[in-house]
Design a protein around this motif. Structure first.
Motif, PDB file in Angstrom:
ATOM      1  N   SER A  85       0.805  -1.214   0.000  1.00 38.27           N
ATOM      2  CA  SER A  85       0.000   0.000   0.000  1.00 38.27           C
ATOM      3  C   SER A  85       0.842   1.269   0.000  1.00 38.27           C
ATOM      4  N   ASP A  86       2.146   1.149   0.316  1.00 41.91           N
ATOM      5  CA  ASP A  86       2.982   2.333   0.360  1.00 41.91           C
ATOM      6  C   ASP A  86       3.468   2.751  -1.025  1.00 41.91           C
ATOM      7  N   LEU A  87       3.210   1.942  -2.074  1.00 46.12           N
ATOM      8  CA  LEU A  87       3.616   2.327  -3.424  1.00 46.12           C
ATOM      9  C   LEU A  87       2.767   3.503  -3.897  1.00 46.12           C
ATOM     10  N   PRO A  88       3.363   4.463  -4.609  1.00 44.52           N
ATOM     11  CA  PRO A  88       2.608   5.639  -5.060  1.00 44.52           C
ATOM     12  C   PRO A  88       1.840   5.402  -6.358  1.00 44.52           C
ATOM     13  N   GLN A 110      -3.187   2.090 -12.749  1.00 44.26           N
ATOM     14  CA  GLN A 110      -2.652   3.386 -13.184  1.00 44.26           C
ATOM     15  C   GLN A 110      -1.548   3.202 -14.223  1.00 44.26           C
ATOM     16  N   LEU A 111      -0.721   2.177 -14.051  1.00 39.56           N
ATOM     17  CA  LEU A 111       0.328   1.908 -15.038  1.00 39.56           C
ATOM     18  C   LEU A 111      -0.292   1.485 -16.369  1.00 39.56           C
ATOM     19  N   ARG A 112      -1.365   0.691 -16.333  1.00 34.91           N
ATOM     20  CA  ARG A 112      -2.051   0.285 -17.560  1.00 34.91           C
ATOM     21  C   ARG A 112      -2.643   1.509 -18.266  1.00 34.91           C
ATOM     22  N   ILE A 113      -3.191   2.426 -17.502  1.00 36.42           N
ATOM     23  CA  ILE A 113      -3.764   3.641 -18.085  1.00 36.42           C
ATOM     24  C   ILE A 113      -2.667   4.498 -18.707  1.00 36.42           C
ATOM     25  N   LEU A 114      -1.560   4.657 -17.999  1.00 42.88           N
ATOM     26  CA  LEU A 114      -0.430   5.431 -18.532  1.00 42.88           C
ATOM     27  C   LEU A 114       0.053   4.839 -19.846  1.00 42.88           C
ATOM     28  N   LYS A 115       0.190   3.518 -19.890  1.00 42.33           N
ATOM     29  CA  LYS A 115       0.654   2.849 -21.111  1.00 42.33           C
ATOM     30  C   LYS A 115      -0.340   3.051 -22.251  1.00 42.33           C
ATOM     31  N   LEU A 129      -9.117  11.143 -13.898  1.00 41.09           N
ATOM     32  CA  LEU A 129      -9.010  11.124 -12.435  1.00 41.09           C
ATOM     33  C   LEU A 129      -7.839  10.257 -11.983  1.00 41.09           C
ATOM     34  N   GLN A 130      -7.658   9.112 -12.621  1.00 36.86           N
ATOM     35  CA  GLN A 130      -6.543   8.233 -12.251  1.00 36.86           C
ATOM     36  C   GLN A 130      -5.204   8.906 -12.518  1.00 36.86           C
ATOM     37  N   VAL A 131      -5.099   9.618 -13.649  1.00 36.51           N
ATOM     38  CA  VAL A 131      -3.849  10.322 -13.960  1.00 36.51           C
ATOM     39  C   VAL A 131      -3.603  11.437 -12.953  1.00 36.51           C
ATOM     40  N   GLN A 132      -4.648  12.182 -12.611  1.00 35.48           N
ATOM     41  CA  GLN A 132      -4.500  13.248 -11.608  1.00 35.48           C
ATOM     42  C   GLN A 132      -4.050  12.679 -10.259  1.00 35.48           C
ATOM     43  N   ASN A 133      -4.651  11.580  -9.850  1.00 35.62           N
ATOM     44  CA  ASN A 133      -4.243  10.950  -8.588  1.00 35.62           C
ATOM     45  C   ASN A 133      -2.797  10.480  -8.645  1.00 35.62           C
ATOM     46  N   LEU A 134      -2.411   9.919  -9.790  1.00 32.67           N
ATOM     47  CA  LEU A 134      -1.045   9.424  -9.955  1.00 32.67           C
ATOM     48  C   LEU A 134      -0.047  10.574  -9.883  1.00 32.67           C
ATOM     49  N   GLU A 135      -0.350  11.675 -10.561  1.00 31.99           N
ATOM     50  CA  GLU A 135       0.551  12.837 -10.530  1.00 31.99           C
ATOM     51  C   GLU A 135       0.633  13.418  -9.121  1.00 31.99           C
ATOM     52  N   ARG A 136      -0.486  13.413  -8.399  1.00 34.81           N
ATOM     53  CA  ARG A 136      -0.462  13.924  -7.031  1.00 34.81           C
ATOM     54  C   ARG A 136       0.349  13.010  -6.112  1.00 34.81           C
ATOM     55  N   LEU A 170       8.541   6.766 -15.954  1.00 32.83           N
ATOM     56  CA  LEU A 170       7.558   5.885 -15.324  1.00 32.83           C
ATOM     57  C   LEU A 170       7.030   4.860 -16.324  1.00 32.83           C
ATOM     58  N   LEU A 171       6.798   5.276 -17.567  1.00 30.64           N
ATOM     59  CA  LEU A 171       6.318   4.354 -18.595  1.00 30.64           C
ATOM     60  C   LEU A 171       7.332   3.240 -18.840  1.00 30.64           C
ATOM     61  N   SER A 172       8.610   3.596 -18.886  1.00 35.51           N
ATOM     62  CA  SER A 172       9.658   2.604 -19.131  1.00 35.51           C
ATOM     63  C   SER A 172       9.642   1.515 -18.066  1.00 35.51           C
ATOM     64  N   TYR A 173       9.601   1.935 -16.807  1.00 37.88           N
ATOM     65  CA  TYR A 173       9.574   0.953 -15.718  1.00 37.88           C
ATOM     66  C   TYR A 173       8.206   0.273 -15.627  1.00 37.88           C
ATOM     67  N   GLY A 174       7.147   1.038 -15.903  1.00 35.79           N
ATOM     68  CA  GLY A 174       5.803   0.481 -15.829  1.00 35.79           C
ATOM     69  C   GLY A 174       5.593  -0.660 -16.802  1.00 35.79           C
ATOM     70  N   GLU A 175       6.131  -0.532 -18.033  1.00 36.48           N
ATOM     71  CA  GLU A 175       5.987  -1.602 -19.014  1.00 36.48           C
ATOM     72  C   GLU A 175       6.689  -2.866 -18.541  1.00 36.48           C
ATOM     73  N   LYS A 176       7.847  -2.708 -17.892  1.00 28.88           N
ATOM     74  CA  LYS A 176       8.558  -3.878 -17.359  1.00 28.88           C
ATOM     75  C   LYS A 176       7.747  -4.533 -16.241  1.00 28.88           C
ATOM     76  N   ILE A 177       7.142  -3.710 -15.384  1.00 31.68           N
ATOM     77  CA  ILE A 177       6.343  -4.240 -14.277  1.00 31.68           C
ATOM     78  C   ILE A 177       5.139  -5.007 -14.812  1.00 31.68           C
ATOM     79  N   LEU A 178       4.438  -4.433 -15.795  1.00 30.86           N
ATOM     80  CA  LEU A 178       3.257  -5.084 -16.350  1.00 30.86           C
ATOM     81  C   LEU A 178       3.622  -6.381 -17.069  1.00 30.86           C
TER      82      LEU A 178
END
Length: 340
Positions: free
Chosen positions: A2-5, A10-15, A39-46, A69-77
């Motif tokens: 839960s401590d991840l920001p 959100q990563l799927r939406i960014l991609k 809304l998800q992007v706004q929450n992510l940026e905040r 974030l996209l570079s790491y997010g694609e690896k995570i997904l």
């Protein structure tokens, strides 16, 4: 966690936004509303306390932080998908998914036959075939998005250390002529006859064209002396043009099997010249390989391969092996259930 920001959603939406170029198209591709995406992007940026998109232009453009974030997010997904497939393997050895990559020629003429054979033995396995350029295919294998691939081009130098590149099978290039061409009536033609023909070829910047030119050079044929009268963007278009009498062409022998059987194209033999290239299988030796991929490698690949290719194939990490090692290290946790 839960401590991840950020969340996986959100990563799927960014991609999706990066791929589609707009919030609306991204929302449509994910089957959610545009306000929900915004809304998800706004929450992510905040949560990250950084802007991820430049909102001044008509197209959604990532900021430097967004690209990172996209570079790491694609690896995570990708790793999440790989994990799900590995667990699915343990739970359902009769099902699962096989993702195969291929460059253009192998993907069009070789892989469909191989997948057809595979499906006869494993009808419950979902099979995906991704056909792209050699470079893009190699990236997909390196990133774990594809289990294995068969390519005809050269793997980019910056990926060669990350991939296992296995010589697989020879692919012969054929000189095709219209069946009514004068040279089609003689058993063999001379090397010098090539420079008198009018040729149809792929675009000079295409990967396949460069591969063919390099193979011709190794056969002591100078591609610069060939009279290229027409450039087309597909092998099928080239075959149809030759059949219509517009010129000659070099294509993979695998691409003209049907036309040769029907007698609508002539495969001209050049005296003392055989033009071949080596196809390669590429895998990522550090990625988990699904049961479906192992079965494809064990049962289907050898049917089309040069003898002895298997000895080059390195066994990938196994999820079952990792589980058993963990159980041995912590016996109080018990051992995993048998897969039967």
């Amino acid at each position: 966690m839960s401590d991840l920001p950020f969340t996986l959603d959100q990563l799927r939406i960014l991609k999706a936004i990066a791929a589609e170029g707009s919030f609306k198209r991204a929302a449509d591709s994910l089957y959610v509303s545009q306000p929900a995406v915004s809304l998800q992007v706004q929450n992510l940026e905040r949560q990250l306390d950084v802007p991820l998109f430049d909102r001044g232009g008509r197209r959604a453009q990532l900021t430097e932080a967004g690209h990172l974030l996209l570079s790491y997010g694609e690896k995570i997904l990708t790793l999440c998908q790989e994990t799900c497939r590995a667990i699915e393997d343990l739970q359902n050895l009769q099902g699962g998914t096989l993702i195969v990559g291929a460059s253009q020629t192998t993907g069009t003429y070789l892989l469909p036959r191989m997948i057809g054979l595979f499906r006869q033995s494993y009808p419950d396995v979902a099979v995906q075939l991704h056909v792209h350029s050699t470079r893009r295919t190699a990236w997909s294998v390196a990133n774990g998005q594809v289990d294995l691939a068969i390519i005809g081009g050269e793997v980019p130098s910056d990926l060669q250390d990350a991939l296992e590149i296995i010589p697989y099978a020879e692919d012969e290039l054929a000189l095709i002529l219209p069946v009514f061409h004068p040279l089609a009536k003689i058993p063999t033609i001379q090397r010098e006859d090539l420079y008198k023909l009018q040729f149809i070829a792929l675009d000079s910047q295409s990967t396949i064209r460069k591969v063919i030119d390099n193979v011709l050079i190794r056969a002591d044929i100078d591609p610069r002396r060939l009279k290229i009268e027409m450039e087309l963007n597909s092998i099928e278009a080239i075959k149809n043009a030759v059949q219509a009498g517009l010129g000659a062409a070099f294509v993979s022998l695998a691409a003209i099997e049907k036309e040769l059987q029907m007698g609508v194209l002539h495969n001209a033999h050049i005296e003392e010249v055989t033009i071949k290239r080596m196809l390669s299988v590429i895998v990522n030796p550090n990625r988990y390989r699904s049961k479906a991929a192992e079965a494809f490698s064990r049962e289907i690949l050898p049917q089309f391969a040069t003898p002895g290719w298997e000895k080059h194939l390195v066994q990938p990490p196994s999820l079952e092996t990792d589980v058993l090692k963990a159980a041995a290290a912590h016996p109080h946790r018990g051992t995993p259930a048998n897969g039967s």
